[in-house]
Design a protein around this motif. Structure first.
Motif, PDB file in Angstrom:
ATOM      1  N   TYR A  17      33.205  12.089  30.229  1.00 34.98           N
ATOM      2  CA  TYR A  17      34.276  11.218  30.703  1.00 34.98           C
ATOM      3  C   TYR A  17      35.180  11.821  31.784  1.00 34.98           C
ATOM      4  N   HIS A  18      35.044  13.112  32.057  1.00 30.09           N
ATOM      5  CA  HIS A  18      35.924  13.713  33.067  1.00 30.09           C
ATOM      6  C   HIS A  18      35.574  13.192  34.450  1.00 30.09           C
ATOM      7  N   ASN A  19      36.629  12.823  35.187  1.00 31.85           N
ATOM      8  CA  ASN A  19      36.472  12.356  36.555  1.00 31.85           C
ATOM      9  C   ASN A  19      37.499  13.102  37.397  1.00 31.85           C
ATOM     10  N   PRO A  20      37.081  13.910  38.378  1.00 32.61           N
ATOM     11  CA  PRO A  20      38.042  14.672  39.181  1.00 32.61           C
ATOM     12  C   PRO A  20      38.985  13.797  40.005  1.00 32.61           C
ATOM     13  N   GLU A  21      38.652  12.531  40.183  1.00 35.34           N
ATOM     14  CA  GLU A  21      39.497  11.608  40.939  1.00 35.34           C
ATOM     15  C   GLU A  21      40.291  10.672  40.028  1.00 35.34           C
ATOM     16  N   ALA A  22      40.335  10.979  38.733  1.00 35.92           N
ATOM     17  CA  ALA A  22      41.006  10.101  37.770  1.00 35.92           C
ATOM     18  C   ALA A  22      42.522  10.149  37.934  1.00 35.92           C
ATOM     19  N   SER A  23      43.158   9.026  37.662  1.00 39.10           N
ATOM     20  CA  SER A  23      44.617   8.980  37.657  1.00 39.10           C
ATOM     21  C   SER A  23      45.123   9.677  36.400  1.00 39.10           C
ATOM     22  N   LEU A  24      46.432   9.873  36.325  1.00 37.85           N
ATOM     23  CA  LEU A  24      47.014  10.538  35.167  1.00 37.85           C
ATOM     24  C   LEU A  24      46.752   9.750  33.890  1.00 37.85           C
ATOM     25  N   GLU A  25      46.858   8.437  33.927  1.00 35.17           N
ATOM     26  CA  GLU A  25      46.603   7.617  32.735  1.00 35.17           C
ATOM     27  C   GLU A  25      45.154   7.743  32.277  1.00 35.17           C
ATOM     28  N   GLU A  26      44.213   7.777  33.212  1.00 37.19           N
ATOM     29  CA  GLU A  26      42.797   7.941  32.847  1.00 37.19           C
ATOM     30  C   GLU A  26      42.556   9.322  32.245  1.00 37.19           C
ATOM     31  N   GLY A  27      43.217  10.348  32.783  1.00 41.89           N
ATOM     32  CA  GLY A  27      43.097  11.688  32.218  1.00 41.89           C
ATOM     33  C   GLY A  27      43.660  11.762  30.813  1.00 41.89           C
ATOM     34  N   LEU A  28      44.797  11.106  30.583  1.00 40.56           N
ATOM     35  CA  LEU A  28      45.383  11.079  29.242  1.00 40.56           C
ATOM     36  C   LEU A  28      44.490  10.322  28.264  1.00 40.56           C
ATOM     37  N   GLU A  29      43.810   9.289  28.738  1.00 48.13           N
ATOM     38  CA  GLU A  29      42.888   8.553  27.869  1.00 48.13           C
ATOM     39  C   GLU A  29      41.700   9.435  27.467  1.00 48.13           C
ATOM     40  N   THR A  30      41.194  10.227  28.399  1.00 49.95           N
ATOM     41  CA  THR A  30      40.124  11.175  28.076  1.00 49.95           C
ATOM     42  C   THR A  30      40.612  12.191  27.056  1.00 49.95           C
ATOM     43  N   LEU A  31      41.827  12.675  27.215  1.00 48.54           N
ATOM     44  CA  LEU A  31      42.402  13.619  26.267  1.00 48.54           C
ATOM     45  C   LEU A  31      42.563  12.979  24.889  1.00 48.54           C
ATOM     46  N   ARG A  32      42.997  11.727  24.844  1.00 46.73           N
ATOM     47  CA  ARG A  32      43.120  11.016  23.559  1.00 46.73           C
ATOM     48  C   ARG A  32      41.769  10.920  22.854  1.00 46.73           C
ATOM     49  N   ARG A  33      40.709  10.691  23.624  1.00 44.25           N
ATOM     50  CA  ARG A  33      39.365  10.637  23.032  1.00 44.25           C
ATOM     51  C   ARG A  33      39.007  11.972  22.384  1.00 44.25           C
ATOM     52  N   CYS A  34      39.314  13.070  23.090  1.00 40.90           N
ATOM     53  CA  CYS A  34      39.001  14.401  22.558  1.00 40.90           C
ATOM     54  C   CYS A  34      39.771  14.671  21.267  1.00 40.90           C
ATOM     55  N   ILE A  35      41.060  14.388  21.275  1.00 38.29           N
ATOM     56  CA  ILE A  35      41.882  14.642  20.086  1.00 38.29           C
ATOM     57  C   ILE A  35      41.433  13.763  18.929  1.00 38.29           C
ATOM     58  N   SER A  36      41.115  12.514  19.208  1.00 30.67           N
ATOM     59  CA  SER A  36      40.642  11.601  18.171  1.00 30.67           C
ATOM     60  C   SER A  36      39.337  12.099  17.546  1.00 30.67           C
ATOM     61  N   GLU A  37      38.441  12.587  18.386  1.00 31.03           N
ATOM     62  CA  GLU A  37      37.151  13.086  17.887  1.00 31.03           C
ATOM     63  C   GLU A  37      37.346  14.321  17.018  1.00 31.03           C
ATOM     64  N   VAL A  38      38.236  15.207  17.422  1.00 28.56           N
ATOM     65  CA  VAL A  38      38.506  16.409  16.634  1.00 28.56           C
ATOM     66  C   VAL A  38      39.143  16.035  15.295  1.00 28.56           C
ATOM     67  N   GLU A  39      40.103  15.104  15.325  1.00 29.64           N
ATOM     68  CA  GLU A  39      40.743  14.677  14.081  1.00 29.64           C
ATOM     69  C   GLU A  39      39.746  14.019  13.133  1.00 29.64           C
ATOM     70  N   LYS A  40      38.771  13.304  13.687  1.00 29.18           N
ATOM     71  CA  LYS A  40      37.798  12.599  12.869  1.00 29.18           C
ATOM     72  C   LYS A  40      36.721  13.530  12.309  1.00 29.18           C
ATOM     73  N   ARG A  41      36.282  14.519  13.089  1.00 25.33           N
ATOM     74  CA  ARG A  41      35.099  15.281  12.707  1.00 25.33           C
ATOM     75  C   ARG A  41      35.369  16.687  12.194  1.00 25.33           C
ATOM     76  N   LEU A  42      36.493  17.311  12.573  1.00 26.48           N
ATOM     77  CA  LEU A  42      36.780  18.666  12.121  1.00 26.48           C
ATOM     78  C   LEU A  42      37.294  18.612  10.686  1.00 26.48           C
ATOM     79  N   ILE A  43      36.790  19.482   9.853  1.00 26.32           N
ATOM     80  CA  ILE A  43      37.117  19.452   8.423  1.00 26.32           C
ATOM     81  C   ILE A  43      38.574  19.818   8.150  1.00 26.32           C
ATOM     82  N   VAL A  44      39.177  20.591   9.019  1.00 30.14           N
ATOM     83  CA  VAL A  44      40.569  21.005   8.869  1.00 30.14           C
ATOM     84  C   VAL A  44      41.451  20.150   9.770  1.00 30.14           C
ATOM     85  N   GLY A  45      42.535  19.612   9.221  1.00 30.53           N
ATOM     86  CA  GLY A  45      43.465  18.823  10.017  1.00 30.53           C
ATOM     87  C   GLY A  45      44.369  19.729  10.832  1.00 30.53           C
ATOM     88  N   LEU A  46      44.370  19.560  12.132  1.00 24.09           N
ATOM     89  CA  LEU A  46      45.178  20.412  13.013  1.00 24.09           C
ATOM     90  C   LEU A  46      46.592  19.895  13.214  1.00 24.09           C
TER      91      LEU A  46
END
Length: 194
Positions: free
Chosen positions: A147-176
């Motif tokens: 999902y990384h796009n070097p030409e992405a706006s700040l909102e698109e970058g934050l959306e990519t970051l939200r996806r990463c955090i959501s995936e970690v919260e869902k799949r990592l056994i320890v809650g960060l």
């Protein structure tokens, strides 16, 4: 159990880190800021041994500030990252090496470009468009690659970051817990709520 993410976009770098301070199986606090502001246009996220990380981050912060006072201008991100890498490499060859992994993000005013550097405890440095460190990297690097796009706006970058955090919260056994997110661009550094 630490987790950090960073990515670049069109004129910005986003750096995110979990806020948990833990040792072994004990969580000591959940509001630790693991992102240091190194200058008006530079951030550094750190992870590793608790004593080493804070001491090394403060050492880097103070020395870069000293440079700015002496020479009346801050170091550019590439120069600062090279100096930080050298400090880690020198400490590795001493009796007390630092066990610290870093993500250094900055905005170069002279070239109007964002820069992101991945530095590990062995003094290895890479200039990259996105990064993840810690256990969350096992889940997030594939998302960042897709999902990384070097030409992405700040909102698109934050959306990519939200996806990463959501995936970690869902799949990592320890809650960060919570994540602290900071952005650096031509206007300087600031914290953003997700």
């Amino acid at each position: 159990m630490e987790c950090q993410f960073a990515l670049t976009g069109k004129g910005y770098v986003i750096v995110a880190s979990d806020t948990t301070a833990a040792r072994s199986i004990v969580k000591m606090k959940d509001d630790e800021d693991k992102i240091k502001t190194l200058g008006p246009h530079m951030l550094m996220s750190y992870s590793g041994e608790p004593g080493d990380t804070v001491q090394f981050a403060e050492y880097i912060e103070r020395n870069l500030r000293l440079h700015q006072i002496r020479y009346h201008h801050p170091l550019r991100p590439s120069s600062a990252a090279s100096w930080i890498r050298r400090q880690l490499a020198d400490s590795l060859r001493s009796r007390s090496p630092y066990a610290v992994n870093l993500l250094v993000g900055g905005y170069d005013i002279a070239t109007s470009e964002p820069h992101l550097y991945w530095i590990d405890y062995l003094g290895t440095m890479a200039h990259i468009p996105f990064a993840a460190q810690g256990y969350g990297s096992y889940f997030a690097l594939s998302l960042l690659d897709r999902y990384h796009n070097p030409e992405a706006s700040l909102e698109e970058g934050l959306e990519t970051l939200r996806r990463c955090i959501s995936e970690v919260e869902k799949r990592l056994i320890v809650g960060l817990g919570k994540f602290k997110v900071k952005v650096v661009d031509r206007n300087g550094t600031r914290e953003i709520e997700l």
